[in-house]
Write an enzyme that holds these catalytic residues in place. Structure first.
Site, short mmCIF file in Angstrom:
data_model
loop_
_atom_site.label_atom_id
_atom_site.label_comp_id
_atom_site.label_asym_id
_atom_site.label_seq_id
_atom_site.Cartn_x
_atom_site.Cartn_y
_atom_site.Cartn_z
N SER A 29 0.83 -1.21 0.00
CA SER A 29 0.00 0.00 0.00
C SER A 29 0.86 1.26 0.00
CB SER A 29 -0.92 0.01 1.22
OG SER A 29 -0.16 -0.14 2.41
N ASN A 116 -2.05 -2.57 13.25
CA ASN A 116 -3.50 -2.41 13.21
C ASN A 116 -3.97 -1.17 13.99
OD1 ASN A 116 -3.30 -4.74 11.81
ND2 ASN A 116 -4.28 -6.05 13.34
N THR A 161 -40.44 27.03 -9.15
CA THR A 161 -40.72 25.64 -8.75
C THR A 161 -40.95 24.93 -10.07
OG1 THR A 161 -43.09 26.04 -8.56
CG2 THR A 161 -41.80 26.29 -6.53
N HIS A 162 -40.55 23.68 -10.16
CA HIS A 162 -40.61 22.92 -11.43
C HIS A 162 -39.86 23.65 -12.55
CE1 HIS A 162 -43.94 20.65 -9.51
NE2 HIS A 162 -44.27 21.85 -9.05
N SER A 283 -14.34 27.16 -26.79
CA SER A 283 -14.50 25.96 -27.60
C SER A 283 -13.46 25.98 -28.70
CB SER A 283 -15.91 25.96 -28.19
OG SER A 283 -15.93 25.19 -29.38
N LYS A 289 -18.09 30.70 -28.04
CA LYS A 289 -18.41 30.01 -26.78
C LYS A 289 -17.55 30.46 -25.60
CE LYS A 289 -20.91 27.01 -26.20
NZ LYS A 289 -20.81 25.59 -26.55
N ASN A 291 -17.51 28.67 -21.98
CA ASN A 291 -18.16 27.56 -21.27
C ASN A 291 -17.92 27.61 -19.76
OD1 ASN A 291 -19.00 26.56 -23.76
ND2 ASN A 291 -17.08 25.40 -24.02
N GLU A 296 -19.42 23.08 -14.07
CA GLU A 296 -19.73 21.79 -14.69
C GLU A 296 -18.89 20.67 -14.09
OE1 GLU A 296 -21.02 22.40 -19.26
OE2 GLU A 296 -19.09 23.26 -18.76
N TYR A 323 -9.42 -6.59 12.64
CA TYR A 323 -8.80 -6.04 11.44
C TYR A 323 -8.70 -7.09 10.33
CZ TYR A 323 -5.44 -4.15 8.16
OH TYR A 323 -4.84 -3.73 7.01
N GLN A 328 -7.16 -2.00 4.04
CA GLN A 328 -6.15 -1.23 3.33
C GLN A 328 -6.79 -0.46 2.17
OE1 GLN A 328 -2.10 -2.80 3.10
NE2 GLN A 328 -2.39 -2.93 0.91
N LYS A 331 -8.03 3.68 2.02
CA LYS A 331 -7.27 4.93 1.90
C LYS A 331 -7.53 5.70 0.61
CE LYS A 331 -4.24 2.96 5.05
NZ LYS A 331 -5.14 1.77 5.00
N1 ARG Z 1 -1.11 -1.37 5.30
C1 ARG Z 1 -2.08 -1.79 6.24
C2 ARG Z 1 -3.37 -1.01 6.05
O1 ARG Z 1 -3.36 -0.08 5.37
C3 ARG Z 1 -1.59 -1.57 7.62
C4 ARG Z 1 -2.08 -2.54 8.63
C5 ARG Z 1 -1.66 -3.91 8.28
N2 ARG Z 1 -1.77 -4.84 9.32
C6 ARG Z 1 -1.54 -6.10 9.14
N3 ARG Z 1 -1.56 -6.87 10.14
N4 ARG Z 1 -1.34 -6.60 7.94
O2 ARG Z 1 -4.40 -1.36 6.57
#
Ligand code: ARG
Length: 470
Positions: A29, A116, A161-162, A283, A289, A291, A296, A323, A328, A331
């Site tokens: 990660s 964790n 309205t509408h 454009s 144009k 825009n 948007e 956990y 992971q 994120k």
């Molecule tokens: N990279 C992991 C996450 O984002 C960190 C925690 C991992 N813990 C484990 N026991 N594998 O969640």
């Protein structure tokens, strides 16, 4: 990013053969969670100081660890840090670098801790900070909306309205409607922040630790207002992220409605507002144009934020406690939600201050839509007709005006008396659009005076923003 063998991995001891290269890439990660580095280091420093405070490690060791972590932090800030996929995530990369830098003392940092509780702490520290920026950004935007509402409190505009012309309102009143939407969003983020501001650290992998840790010391150092009550929940809970994404979705839904109105209003057909050139593009084919790309795009970006909310809530669905590696995946959606929100808040704040209001065009539009028909019915009620009958009489008058291709005020008094004999000259006063707006004098209504009072209240409702540094 360099590749490494298992010998480098903090958990390498139990393994005979190195991780398959694909698995290494698939499970890593670090590419995205390196964004948590500063928060990870902050959490580690607090943890190391706590370990020394209760005597689990010596003060000297703790000081060495803290100095090492600070040096790593500045390397990362200066882009001098080499991230390694083999070291999986931000936590192991930093811990590994610490040992490389200060030697065996660095190996003591992870005492009484797991990745964790570490990662749950990092995300909460990160999100707490981001929520503060989001709330501050919203408050800037909201202040600009009040300023604009105050300036345009008496600027007549058709209310819809509408999407059909309904009754006269003022542009300022409409801006305050946007303000109310954002006010609720802001309050939701502040509420969410309270649930984010709870410290998981100390939960370990899931069951706590056999070391005599002092969780309140860590909480104090990290500015957490509360400590997670249950170690299992502490490492498995991502409700706060889901909640944040839900509030973010609501905000983006609001932005999409505001954007839609800006796009409509800036079209040639409406011409109620003009966006400054800075906020538009042209454009490549049609030279005439201009825009409204910014609103948007804001409208379009609501889609990805709704998607992130669905990703996060689905990510947690059916996960057994505590956990799981699934987490992971929290994120990227979270980071993108934060980034999108901050961009869209800024886009709207800038857009609002650069908007040109075309009062003339709005007045013309008000004059076209029989906007005082309800006022006329109300007048007949005051003359003694029940509202339903009054509604019918005015319907006939509108029909007549449509047939003659004129406005209600162009019908003669004789014509009006045909519809209802008790009518007098007063009817023309009633049909005046400015008086129609001015007559809406109660709390929350559209008259300029009420709008100014509402602006006053609005300013008070979110001034002075209490310091939220922790
Ligand atoms: N990279 C992991 C996450 O984002 C960190 C925690 C991992 N813990 C484990 N026991 N594998 O969640």
């Amino acid at each position: 990013m360099s590749q490494n063998s298992n010998s480098e991995k903090p958990w390498g001891g139990r393994f005979k053969t190195p991780t398959n290269a694909f698995v290494e890439r698939f499970t890593a990660s670090v590419k995205f969670d390196q964004r948590l580095a500063a928060h990870d280091i902050k959490g580690s420093i607090a943890h190391a100081e706590m370990l020394a405070h209760v005597g689990i490690i010596s003060r000297d060791d703790s000081a060495e660890i803290v100095a090492g972590l600070k040096a790593i932090e500045s390397d990362i800030a200066d882009d001098k840090f080499e991230w390694s996929i083999a070291l999986e995530d931000v936590h192991m990369n930093i811990e590994h670098a610490l040992v490389e830098r200060i030697g065996d003392v660095g190996k003591k940092l992870h005492t009484a801790r797991s990745r964790n509780d570490q990662v749950a702490t990092d995300i909460r520290l990160f999100l707490r900070e981001q929520i503060d920026s989001i709330v501050a950004g919203l408050e800037t935007l909201m202040t600009r909306l009040i300023d604009l509402a105050e300036r345009e409190a008496a600027t007549l505009m058709p209310g819809y309205t509408h999407l059909q012309t309904a009754q006269p309102i003022s542009f300022g009143h409409h801006m305050l409607a946007w303000f109310e939407m954002l006010m609720r969003d802001r309050d939701r983020f502040i509420g969410c922040r309270e649930r984010v501001n709870v410290m998981p650290l100390g939960a370990g992998a899931l069951a706590g630790t056999t070391f005599p840790i002092d969780r309140s010391k860590c909480a104090l150092l990290l500015g957490f207002a509360a400590i997670a009550e249950n170690s299992i929940d502490a490492v498995s809970d991502r409700d706060f992220a889901i909640e944040f994404a839900a509030h973010a979705s609501m905000l983006m839904m609001h932005f999409s409605r505001m954007s839609e109105e800006v796009v409509l209003w800036s079209s040639q057909q409406f011409s109620f507002v003009e966006l400054s050139d800075e906020f538009c593009t042209g454009s490549s084919m049609m030279p005439q144009k201009k825009n409204p790309d910014v609103p948007e795009l804001v409208r379009g970006k609501s889609g990805r934020v709704f998607g992130h909310f669905i990703s996060l809530i689905t990510l947690m669905k059916s996960q057994p406690l505590a956990y799981n590696k699934d987490n992971q995946e929290d994120k990227e959606p979270l980071f993108d939600t934060v980034d999108t929100l901050l961009d869209c808040i800024r886009a709207f704040a800038d857009l609002i201050s650069s908007l040109t209001i075309n009062a003339e065009a709005m007045r013309k539009a008000v004059e076209k839509g029989f906007v005082t028909a309800t006022d006329l019915a109300d007048y007949l009620v005051r003359l003694g007709l029940p509202f339903r009958d009054a509604h019918g009489v005015v319907g006939n008058a509108v029909r007549r005006a449509l047939d003659r291709n004129c406005d209600l005020c162009d019908l003669t008094l004789a014509e009006y008396q045909e519809f209802y004999p008790a009518m007098t000259d007063d009817v023309y006063k009633i049909l005046d659009i400015d008086q129609s707006l001015d007559a809406r004098t109660h709390f929350g209504a559209a008259s300029p005076r009420q709008v100014l009072e509402a602006c006053e209240r609005a300013r008070q409702r979110f001034s002075p923003s209490i310091s939220r540094t922790t």
